[in-house]
Design a protein around this motif. Sequence first.
Motif, PDB file in Angstrom:
ATOM      1  N   HIS A  48       0.843  -1.194   0.000  1.00 11.01           N
ATOM      2  CA  HIS A  48       0.000   0.000   0.000  1.00 11.01           C
ATOM      3  C   HIS A  48       0.874   1.238   0.000  1.00 11.01           C
ATOM      4  O   HIS A  48       2.111   1.139   0.006  1.00 11.01           O
ATOM      5  N   ALA A  49       0.238   2.402  -0.008  1.00 11.39           N
ATOM      6  CA  ALA A  49       0.948   3.643  -0.312  1.00 11.39           C
ATOM      7  C   ALA A  49       1.493   4.390   0.894  1.00 11.39           C
ATOM      8  O   ALA A  49       2.101   5.444   0.731  1.00 11.39           O
ATOM      9  N   THR A  73      -1.860   2.133  -8.467  1.00 14.17           N
ATOM     10  CA  THR A  73      -0.924   2.765  -9.398  1.00 14.17           C
ATOM     11  C   THR A  73      -1.003   4.285  -9.366  1.00 14.17           C
ATOM     12  O   THR A  73       0.016   4.987  -9.231  1.00 14.17           O
ATOM     13  N   ARG A  74      -2.194   4.840  -9.496  1.00 15.88           N
ATOM     14  CA  ARG A  74      -2.350   6.297  -9.562  1.00 15.88           C
ATOM     15  C   ARG A  74      -1.854   6.958  -8.285  1.00 15.88           C
ATOM     16  O   ARG A  74      -1.177   8.001  -8.329  1.00 15.88           O
ATOM     17  N   HIS A  75      -2.164   6.370  -7.140  1.00 10.20           N
ATOM     18  CA  HIS A  75      -1.775   6.968  -5.867  1.00 10.20           C
ATOM     19  C   HIS A  75      -0.262   6.926  -5.670  1.00 10.20           C
ATOM     20  O   HIS A  75       0.341   7.895  -5.205  1.00 10.20           O
ATOM     21  N   LEU A  76       0.353   5.802  -6.015  1.00 10.39           N
ATOM     22  CA  LEU A  76       1.808   5.685  -5.869  1.00 10.39           C
ATOM     23  C   LEU A  76       2.529   6.678  -6.778  1.00 10.39           C
ATOM     24  O   LEU A  76       3.506   7.317  -6.366  1.00 10.39           O
ATOM     25  N   ARG A  77       2.056   6.827  -8.006  1.00  8.38           N
ATOM     26  CA  ARG A  77       2.707   7.759  -8.932  1.00  8.38           C
ATOM     27  C   ARG A  77       2.537   9.209  -8.481  1.00  8.38           C
ATOM     28  O   ARG A  77       3.420  10.044  -8.693  1.00  8.38           O
ATOM     29  N   ARG A  78       1.417   9.508  -7.842  1.00  6.87           N
ATOM     30  CA  ARG A  78       1.195  10.872  -7.342  1.00  6.87           C
ATOM     31  C   ARG A  78       2.054  11.175  -6.125  1.00  6.87           C
ATOM     32  O   ARG A  78       2.532  12.308  -5.953  1.00  6.87           O
ATOM     33  N   MET A  79       2.297  10.170  -5.292  1.00  6.15           N
ATOM     34  CA  MET A  79       2.951  10.393  -4.006  1.00  6.15           C
ATOM     35  C   MET A  79       4.466  10.237  -4.046  1.00  6.15           C
ATOM     36  O   MET A  79       5.171  10.841  -3.228  1.00  6.15           O
ATOM     37  N   SER A  96       9.873   8.142  -7.254  1.00  3.40           N
ATOM     38  CA  SER A  96      10.459   6.874  -7.708  1.00  3.40           C
ATOM     39  C   SER A  96       9.445   6.039  -8.477  1.00  3.40           C
ATOM     40  O   SER A  96       9.813   5.305  -9.410  1.00  3.40           O
ATOM     41  N   MET A  97       8.172   6.148  -8.121  1.00  3.91           N
ATOM     42  CA  MET A  97       7.147   5.396  -8.840  1.00  3.91           C
ATOM     43  C   MET A  97       6.870   6.019 -10.208  1.00  3.91           C
ATOM     44  O   MET A  97       6.566   5.316 -11.180  1.00  3.91           O
ATOM     45  N   GLN A  98       7.001   7.349 -10.303  1.00  5.88           N
ATOM     46  CA  GLN A  98       6.911   7.997 -11.610  1.00  5.88           C
ATOM     47  C   GLN A  98       8.049   7.503 -12.508  1.00  5.88           C
ATOM     48  O   GLN A  98       7.843   7.208 -13.688  1.00  5.88           O
ATOM     49  N   ARG A  99       9.235   7.405 -11.923  1.00  5.90           N
ATOM     50  CA  ARG A  99      10.380   6.906 -12.686  1.00  5.90           C
ATOM     51  C   ARG A  99      10.159   5.466 -13.118  1.00  5.90           C
ATOM     52  O   ARG A  99      10.430   5.102 -14.276  1.00  5.90           O
ATOM     53  N   ALA A 100       9.649   4.643 -12.212  1.00  4.72           N
ATOM     54  CA  ALA A 100       9.393   3.235 -12.552  1.00  4.72           C
ATOM     55  C   ALA A 100       8.442   3.138 -13.731  1.00  4.72           C
ATOM     56  O   ALA A 100       8.641   2.318 -14.651  1.00  4.72           O
ATOM     57  N   ALA A 101       7.414   3.981 -13.740  1.00  6.81           N
ATOM     58  CA  ALA A 101       6.456   3.964 -14.848  1.00  6.81           C
ATOM     59  C   ALA A 101       7.130   4.389 -16.146  1.00  6.81           C
ATOM     60  O   ALA A 101       6.923   3.766 -17.200  1.00  6.81           O
ATOM     61  N   SER A 109      -5.861   3.155   3.599  1.00  8.93           N
ATOM     62  CA  SER A 109      -4.778   3.666   2.772  1.00  8.93           C
ATOM     63  C   SER A 109      -5.335   4.011   1.397  1.00  8.93           C
ATOM     64  O   SER A 109      -6.181   3.277   0.872  1.00  8.93           O
ATOM     65  N   PRO A 110      -4.887   5.111   0.788  1.00  7.45           N
ATOM     66  CA  PRO A 110      -5.409   5.486  -0.526  1.00  7.45           C
ATOM     67  C   PRO A 110      -5.109   4.419  -1.580  1.00  7.45           C
ATOM     68  O   PRO A 110      -3.975   3.971  -1.706  1.00  7.45           O
ATOM     69  N   GLY A 111      -6.147   4.007  -2.289  1.00  5.33           N
ATOM     70  CA  GLY A 111      -5.976   2.963  -3.293  1.00  5.33           C
ATOM     71  C   GLY A 111      -6.112   1.566  -2.745  1.00  5.33           C
ATOM     72  O   GLY A 111      -6.054   0.587  -3.497  1.00  5.33           O
TER      73      GLY A 111
END
Length: 270
Positions: A56-57, A84-90, A93-98, A127-129
């Motif tokens: 979780h996030a 996915t959306r919550h991790l990329r927003r927060m 490193s998750m934006q980079r992974a994507a 937890s969000p998501g």
Amino acid sequence: MHIRVLGSSSAGNCTLIWNGESTVMVDCGFGRTYLRSNLESLDLDIPPIAGLLITHAHSDHVNDTSVDLLLQNRVPVYVRRELTRHLRRMYPSMQRAAREGLLVELSAGGDTVGSLDVDSFPVHHDSPGGCFGFGVADRPGGSPARVAIATDLGFTDEALVERFAGARGLVIESNHDLAMLENSGRPAWLKKRIREIGHLSNDQCADFVGSVVRASDRPPGAVVLAHISQECNTNELAERATAGALARDGCSQVRVVQTFRATASAIVTV
């Protein structure tokens, strides 16, 4: 199958599960120095890690510096689509992974990560998501050894018992002693959140383990107690509750393993 919890508390969470060929990491809530030193102590290198699974996030389960270290070594990050959306927003490193094609959405029917079969399932946590547990299975000789893990959840249900039933290793949180929580200096809203949707008490954990044992053809080899509160619990109280439940079901031989805030647990082989 082997399990080692590198640390589990509100300060950080990270668990390794491996067989003779592959390792998966469940959550990555510590900084890269702590992560690297623990991997070296196990004689594990980062490249052979087949994947990072995110439950979780919350920030005690995701640390940008450690995720970046894994991404540098092309380790994919596996998440449920709802996260996915919550991790990329927060998390950058998750934006980079994507961007690098290393953020992989887990399928509802299960996935293969390295030589391990992974299934994911929802658990009840604020937890969000959403929040998810995992089953990680090996298949030696067609007889799978399986580890089930859920480290943050406010309560359990029959669906979760079914997910854990038959697993050789159980990793489940035993967060707080109810009396210590009530007598703590925490605000009333936080106590309510912890009791109702945040984390399992020792008694809830023990009751859940008993239900899993009764739903299984054979008892597990080990129960690993995670996310033990430093303020509202002690390791001894947590272990006593679960060991007592196992004894009542005639399973006192099952190993109960403690985890710690920033010290790796014993290695558990099941």
